[in-house]
Design an enzyme around this catalytic site. Structure first.
Site, short mmCIF file in Angstrom:
data_model
loop_
_atom_site.label_atom_id
_atom_site.label_comp_id
_atom_site.label_asym_id
_atom_site.label_seq_id
_atom_site.Cartn_x
_atom_site.Cartn_y
_atom_site.Cartn_z
N GLY A 105 2.05 0.04 -3.41
CA GLY A 105 3.35 -0.60 -3.13
C GLY A 105 4.54 0.34 -2.58
O GLY A 105 5.29 -0.23 -1.82
N GLU A 144 -5.32 1.19 -3.71
CA GLU A 144 -5.68 0.19 -4.67
C GLU A 144 -6.97 -0.24 -4.81
O GLU A 144 -7.54 -0.63 -5.79
CB GLU A 144 -5.17 -1.36 -4.17
CG GLU A 144 -3.42 -1.30 -3.91
CD GLU A 144 -2.78 -0.71 -2.88
OE1 GLU A 144 -1.59 -0.89 -2.77
OE2 GLU A 144 -3.51 0.04 -2.48
N GLU A 176 3.92 0.51 0.82
CA GLU A 176 4.12 -0.75 1.66
C GLU A 176 5.58 -0.75 1.86
O GLU A 176 6.15 -1.43 2.78
CB GLU A 176 3.32 -1.86 0.60
CG GLU A 176 1.82 -1.92 0.84
CD GLU A 176 1.53 -2.86 -0.21
OE1 GLU A 176 0.81 -3.87 0.52
OE2 GLU A 176 1.72 -2.75 -1.40
N ALA A 178 3.23 -0.16 -7.36
CA ALA A 178 3.60 -1.43 -8.25
C ALA A 178 3.45 -0.85 -9.92
O ALA A 178 2.78 0.00 -10.23
CB ALA A 178 2.78 -2.43 -7.82
#
Length: 257
Positions: free
Chosen positions: A108, A131, A111, A62
């Protein structure tokens, strides 16, 4: 599209993430991805999709710099739900989506890859959910999908250590289907995609629907809890410290507050 490149060749669509230098999944990237998946869903010529990254990475995660612009638990929960929603579109797409992963798929980025139906990786790719190193948790479905691929124990280890695994190890654990030298990865993804595209679209849709139906229905509560926890964690002092340390390129000092 500013951050995604789309190429079509016969029945195959190639989506290239192009948000340099690390292909961070900013809100703009996610918006474009959502729009593109909707378009491909209704494109009768496209039977299979290959997703890959331009440059050195698949996606390093992200866009952390966007996080500092958010100020409340509700904002962070909405961010999480938005990412989850886009990735569920990919998972629910009635056409196979193959992630071709090189360099790194972190946070991310992993993911996103896990929302695809299959993953091909370069041998030395790095895959992980780091994270917790930032004082936060995965929020785009990572806590729900990773254990289903590799089991609770290994998923817990990956998340709590924040340490990535290699592409070859990802194959051994069941997180990826095949690993290849990076220089042939994309060609192998295209070769596999061509095999899928040669099948009857009706039969492919039936198989995808049967494999996904119960999983998508049963997972909703877990995704909702992840989004809520994502927002709650971001309100902590440790989250602020972890994000600041990441941006400042130093080790975080967590206090438990």
């Amino acid at each position: 599209m500013n951050y995604l490149n789309l190429k079509k060749n016969e029945n195959m669509a190639m989506i290239e993430i192009n948000h340099q230098p690390a292909n961070a999944l900013s809100s703009d990237v996610l918006k474009e991805l959502s729009i593109l998946i909707d378009e491909l869903e209704h494109d009768n010529e496209v039977r299979v999709v290959v997703l890959h990254g331009k440059g050195k990475f698949f996606s390093a995660g992200a866009d952390i710099k966007e996080f500092v612009q958010l100020s409340s638990e509700d904002n962070f929960s909405r961010l999480s739900k938005n990412g989850q929603s886009v990735f569920k579109k990919i998972e629910s797409l009635q056409k196979p989506v193959i992630a071709a992963i090189h360099g790194a798929a972190l946070g991310g980025g992993l993911e996103l890859a896990m929302a695809c139906h299959l993953r091909l990786v370069s041998n030395d790719a790095k895959l992980g959910l780091p994270e917790l190193q930032l004082g936060i948790i995965p929020g785009f479905g990572g806590t729900q999908r990773l254990p289903k691929y590799i089991g609770n124990g290994r998923a817990l280890e990956m998340m709590l250590t924040s340490e990535p695994i290699t592409g070859e190890e990802a194959v051994r654990l069941g997180l990826a289907n095949h690993s290849y030298p990076e220089e042939i990865l994309l060609n192998e993804a295209k070769r596999l995609a061509a095999k899928f595209a040669a099948k009857s679209p009706k039969t492919v849709r039936a198989v995808l629907s049967l494999l996904n139906e119960d999983k998508i229905k049963l997972d909703q509560e877990g995704y909702e809890k992840e989004a809520i926890s994502f927002g709650e964690v971001f309100g902590s002092s440790d989250a602020k410290e972890g994000i600041s340390a990441f941006i400042e390129k130093r080790e975080p000092k967590f206090t438990g507050e």
